[in-house]
Design an enzyme around this catalytic site. Sequence first.
Site, mmCIF file in Angstrom:
data_model
loop_
_atom_site.group_PDB
_atom_site.id
_atom_site.type_symbol
_atom_site.label_atom_id
_atom_site.label_comp_id
_atom_site.label_asym_id
_atom_site.label_seq_id
_atom_site.Cartn_x
_atom_site.Cartn_y
_atom_site.Cartn_z
ATOM 1 N N ARG A 192 0.865 -1.181 0.000
ATOM 2 C CA ARG A 192 0.000 0.000 0.000
ATOM 3 C C ARG A 192 0.894 1.221 0.000
ATOM 4 O O ARG A 192 1.695 1.399 0.911
ATOM 5 C CB ARG A 192 -0.926 0.016 1.218
ATOM 6 C CG ARG A 192 -2.152 0.942 1.026
ATOM 7 C CD ARG A 192 -2.943 1.107 2.326
ATOM 8 N NE ARG A 192 -2.138 1.815 3.287
ATOM 9 C CZ ARG A 192 -2.053 1.502 4.579
ATOM 10 N NH1 ARG A 192 -2.732 0.514 5.095
ATOM 11 N NH2 ARG A 192 -1.268 2.198 5.383
ATOM 12 N N ARG A 244 -7.553 7.597 5.040
ATOM 13 C CA ARG A 244 -7.563 7.707 6.508
ATOM 14 C C ARG A 244 -7.457 9.178 6.882
ATOM 15 O O ARG A 244 -6.693 9.922 6.253
ATOM 16 C CB ARG A 244 -6.381 6.952 7.109
ATOM 17 C CG ARG A 244 -6.459 5.456 6.909
ATOM 18 C CD ARG A 244 -5.184 4.782 7.371
ATOM 19 N NE ARG A 244 -4.047 5.216 6.584
ATOM 20 C CZ ARG A 244 -2.779 5.005 6.913
ATOM 21 N NH1 ARG A 244 -2.469 4.388 8.036
ATOM 22 N NH2 ARG A 244 -1.804 5.418 6.126
ATOM 23 N N GLU A 265 5.057 6.832 2.475
ATOM 24 C CA GLU A 265 5.855 5.601 2.517
ATOM 25 C C GLU A 265 5.124 4.543 1.704
ATOM 26 O O GLU A 265 3.954 4.716 1.331
ATOM 27 C CB GLU A 265 6.033 5.100 3.958
ATOM 28 C CG GLU A 265 4.711 4.717 4.599
ATOM 29 C CD GLU A 265 4.841 3.734 5.761
ATOM 30 O OE1 GLU A 265 5.924 3.158 5.974
ATOM 31 O OE2 GLU A 265 3.828 3.538 6.452
ATOM 32 N N ASN A 268 4.122 0.517 2.160
ATOM 33 C CA ASN A 268 4.077 -0.580 3.133
ATOM 34 C C ASN A 268 4.124 -1.892 2.373
ATOM 35 O O ASN A 268 3.224 -2.174 1.587
ATOM 36 C CB ASN A 268 2.774 -0.525 3.931
ATOM 37 C CG ASN A 268 2.610 0.804 4.633
ATOM 38 O OD1 ASN A 268 3.182 1.029 5.692
ATOM 39 N ND2 ASN A 268 1.848 1.715 4.031
ATOM 40 N N SER A 298 -2.791 -2.871 6.060
ATOM 41 C CA SER A 298 -4.115 -3.269 6.549
ATOM 42 C C SER A 298 -5.225 -2.321 6.100
ATOM 43 O O SER A 298 -4.996 -1.350 5.389
ATOM 44 C CB SER A 298 -4.088 -3.384 8.079
ATOM 45 O OG SER A 298 -3.694 -2.172 8.636
ATOM 46 N N LYS A 310 12.446 2.329 5.553
ATOM 47 C CA LYS A 310 12.565 3.771 5.325
ATOM 48 C C LYS A 310 13.918 4.104 4.687
ATOM 49 O O LYS A 310 14.025 5.027 3.886
ATOM 50 C CB LYS A 310 12.419 4.523 6.657
ATOM 51 C CG LYS A 310 11.162 4.177 7.475
ATOM 52 C CD LYS A 310 9.911 4.840 6.959
ATOM 53 C CE LYS A 310 8.727 4.761 7.921
ATOM 54 N NZ LYS A 310 8.017 3.482 7.959
ATOM 55 N N LYS A 339 12.645 9.835 10.994
ATOM 56 C CA LYS A 339 12.032 8.505 10.979
ATOM 57 C C LYS A 339 13.036 7.387 11.254
ATOM 58 O O LYS A 339 14.028 7.264 10.529
ATOM 59 C CB LYS A 339 11.406 8.242 9.604
ATOM 60 C CG LYS A 339 10.309 9.218 9.220
ATOM 61 C CD LYS A 339 9.578 8.706 7.979
ATOM 62 C CE LYS A 339 8.386 9.574 7.663
ATOM 63 N NZ LYS A 339 7.535 8.967 6.632
ATOM 64 N N GLU A 342 7.732 0.381 11.695
ATOM 65 C CA GLU A 342 6.429 0.432 11.047
ATOM 66 C C GLU A 342 5.344 0.465 12.115
ATOM 67 O O GLU A 342 5.585 0.103 13.267
ATOM 68 C CB GLU A 342 6.208 -0.826 10.198
ATOM 69 C CG GLU A 342 7.250 -1.051 9.123
ATOM 70 C CD GLU A 342 7.218 0.014 8.049
ATOM 71 O OE1 GLU A 342 6.138 0.534 7.766
ATOM 72 O OE2 GLU A 342 8.288 0.334 7.506
ATOM 73 N N GLY A 343 4.142 0.868 11.696
ATOM 74 C CA GLY A 343 2.995 0.719 12.577
ATOM 75 C C GLY A 343 2.537 1.998 13.261
ATOM 76 O O GLY A 343 1.588 1.986 14.038
HETATM 77 P P1 ADP Z 1 4.715 4.075 9.794
HETATM 78 O O1 ADP Z 1 5.540 3.046 9.130
HETATM 79 O O2 ADP Z 1 4.858 4.113 11.263
HETATM 80 O O3 ADP Z 1 3.282 4.039 9.318
HETATM 81 P P2 ADP Z 1 4.871 6.549 8.280
HETATM 82 O O4 ADP Z 1 6.038 6.975 7.492
HETATM 83 O O5 ADP Z 1 3.685 6.113 7.508
HETATM 84 O O6 ADP Z 1 5.370 5.427 9.287
HETATM 85 O O7 ADP Z 1 4.453 7.721 9.268
HETATM 86 C C1 ADP Z 1 3.404 7.598 10.173
HETATM 87 C C2 ADP Z 1 2.482 8.790 10.088
HETATM 88 O O8 ADP Z 1 3.215 10.000 10.320
HETATM 89 C C3 ADP Z 1 1.845 8.983 8.720
HETATM 90 O O9 ADP Z 1 0.659 8.240 8.627
HETATM 91 C C4 ADP Z 1 1.615 10.482 8.673
HETATM 92 O O10 ADP Z 1 0.414 10.823 9.356
HETATM 93 C C5 ADP Z 1 2.777 11.031 9.474
HETATM 94 N N1 ADP Z 1 3.887 11.401 8.562
HETATM 95 C C6 ADP Z 1 4.863 10.578 8.128
HETATM 96 N N2 ADP Z 1 5.692 11.201 7.286
HETATM 97 C C7 ADP Z 1 5.245 12.466 7.192
HETATM 98 C C8 ADP Z 1 5.706 13.616 6.473
HETATM 99 N N3 ADP Z 1 6.784 13.582 5.692
HETATM 100 N N4 ADP Z 1 4.995 14.754 6.611
HETATM 101 C C9 ADP Z 1 3.892 14.804 7.410
HETATM 102 N N5 ADP Z 1 3.428 13.772 8.116
HETATM 103 C C10 ADP Z 1 4.096 12.593 8.017
HETATM 104 MG MG MG Z 2 2.474 4.559 7.534
#
Ligand code: ADP
Ligand code: MG
Length: 474
Positions: free
Chosen positions: A125, A450, A144, A146, A151, A305, A364, A368-369
């Site tokens: 996803r 979401r 990102e 996944n 899910s 990442k 970051k 994940e999660g």
């Molecule tokens: P995870 O693997 O924990 O899901 P993500 O990279 O998807 O990691 O980040 C988790 C959440 O943080 C995202 O769903 C988003 O709401 C927020 N986020 C992540 N990266 C960014 C970004 N570059 N700018 C703004 N919000 C972010």
């Molecule tokens: Mg995410």
Amino acid sequence: MAAPWRDVVRDAAAVREAAAVAVDAALLAGVLMRTGEQPNASDVVNYAPFTLLPSAVPRALFEQAYAVQQDFNLLVDAISQNKEFLEQTLASTIKVDDFTARLFRIYMQVLEEGLAQTVFLGINRSDYMFDCGLDGTAALRQIEINTIAASFGGLTSRTADVHRLVLKVLGKTEEASNLLPNNPAKGLALGLAKAWELYGSQRAVVMFLVEDTQRNIFDQRCIENELWNRNIRVIRRRFRDVFEQGSLDGSRRLYMDGQEVAVVYYREGYVPQTYNQQNWEARLLLERSRAVKCPDIATQLAGTKKVQQELSRPGTLEKLLPGRPEAIARIRATFAGLYSLDEGEEGDRIAATAIADPDRFVLKPQREGGGNNLYGEELRQVLEKIKDSPERTSYILMDKIKPQPALNYLLRAHSPLQVSECISELGIFGVYVRQGQELVLNQAAGHLLRTKAIEHADGGVAAGVAVLDTPYLV
Ligand code: ADP
Ligand code: MG
């Protein structure tokens, strides 16, 4: 971005009535979650949290996200087959990040032994936010991708019906008819079924590898039931069950208490807390087997990442996808600024920039999660502390995406009905199947929207921050 519900969003009586209808519709449609108190029983369940109103999404960006999904499928698949790239890219990370290092060790171990698996299934996803430029125009920016346990494809197959009804209750019949159909559950099941078929044993089962705590079971059941509809047997097991009951025969066919397993679909296994010594042994057993793993360990590593950050370096995509300039252009157009914190001048420079101006970035780790990233003052403090140590290498930096907020109501069991300023994240599901070197399936399989209140920087639906939504294209 346009605010299509401006006239009703502040109408308290209309909102109250629509919310009551919405909650019952969600329960009837099966937009469900087990409760925090009883995560492993279905006696008492709740509706999964969702928005009262569909959120506006620019049509052009929505279409752009769909149009690039097959390219991302190709890219992830290519990375998973490129040992040299994974080795080079993760070299600095695995020196400091134990979890990635252990996954990497299993990856090397199964390669040394030689892969027994010949059919490969990817379900991913790709998540995006809509970055609002200074002139007010929005751009699609990938957050990102996944590659393991992505899910909510199941539950979100049922949310559009709920929002359609809500719009009708609010007198928006025409708008209701504009909501798009969406069925990732079917699309993901198609991939699982194709992999099962190519594995080539009628008696073999599909095994969902599940968590100890199974609050989100209904999301998985949506996909399971699609497989049963195709007369494919599904079993649900945990890592512990695999350790206790799993075995390989002479040609590395996987057996679980006597049943041959054709496909292992991981809905678990992406966080370090999952793994004790026994569970690591179970993971190794699964990876060594002939069964189709969704994903195999190489594809899980392709979703780190660190890999994402390396992809943004000039020339990397060209090496991974030779002869595909159009695909590369579509992929690159979705990238936000991503920066390596590896030791050296480049890392020193960006670390200093982020410490000086933390609100421009997200820090970051390789996790994940949801709930792992660092923002603002916390980002500054952590980076200040680790900026001269190798630990810095376990993180990447990313430009912070700043979407335009919109008003909505987040419906959650036991929570008061109140209006919130919200931002949304769009995910597109991808599914592909490869047999040897031949790609036999490559599709976009539906979407997930979401939405969360702006006061939360991080976190998804499972983390209790975001809620399910439906895009309303504008
Ligand atoms: P995870 O693997 O924990 O899901 P993500 O990279 O998807 O990691 O980040 C988790 C959440 O943080 C995202 O769903 C988003 O709401 C927020 N986020 C992540 N990266 C960014 C970004 N570059 N700018 C703004 N919000 C972010
Ligand atoms: Mg995410």
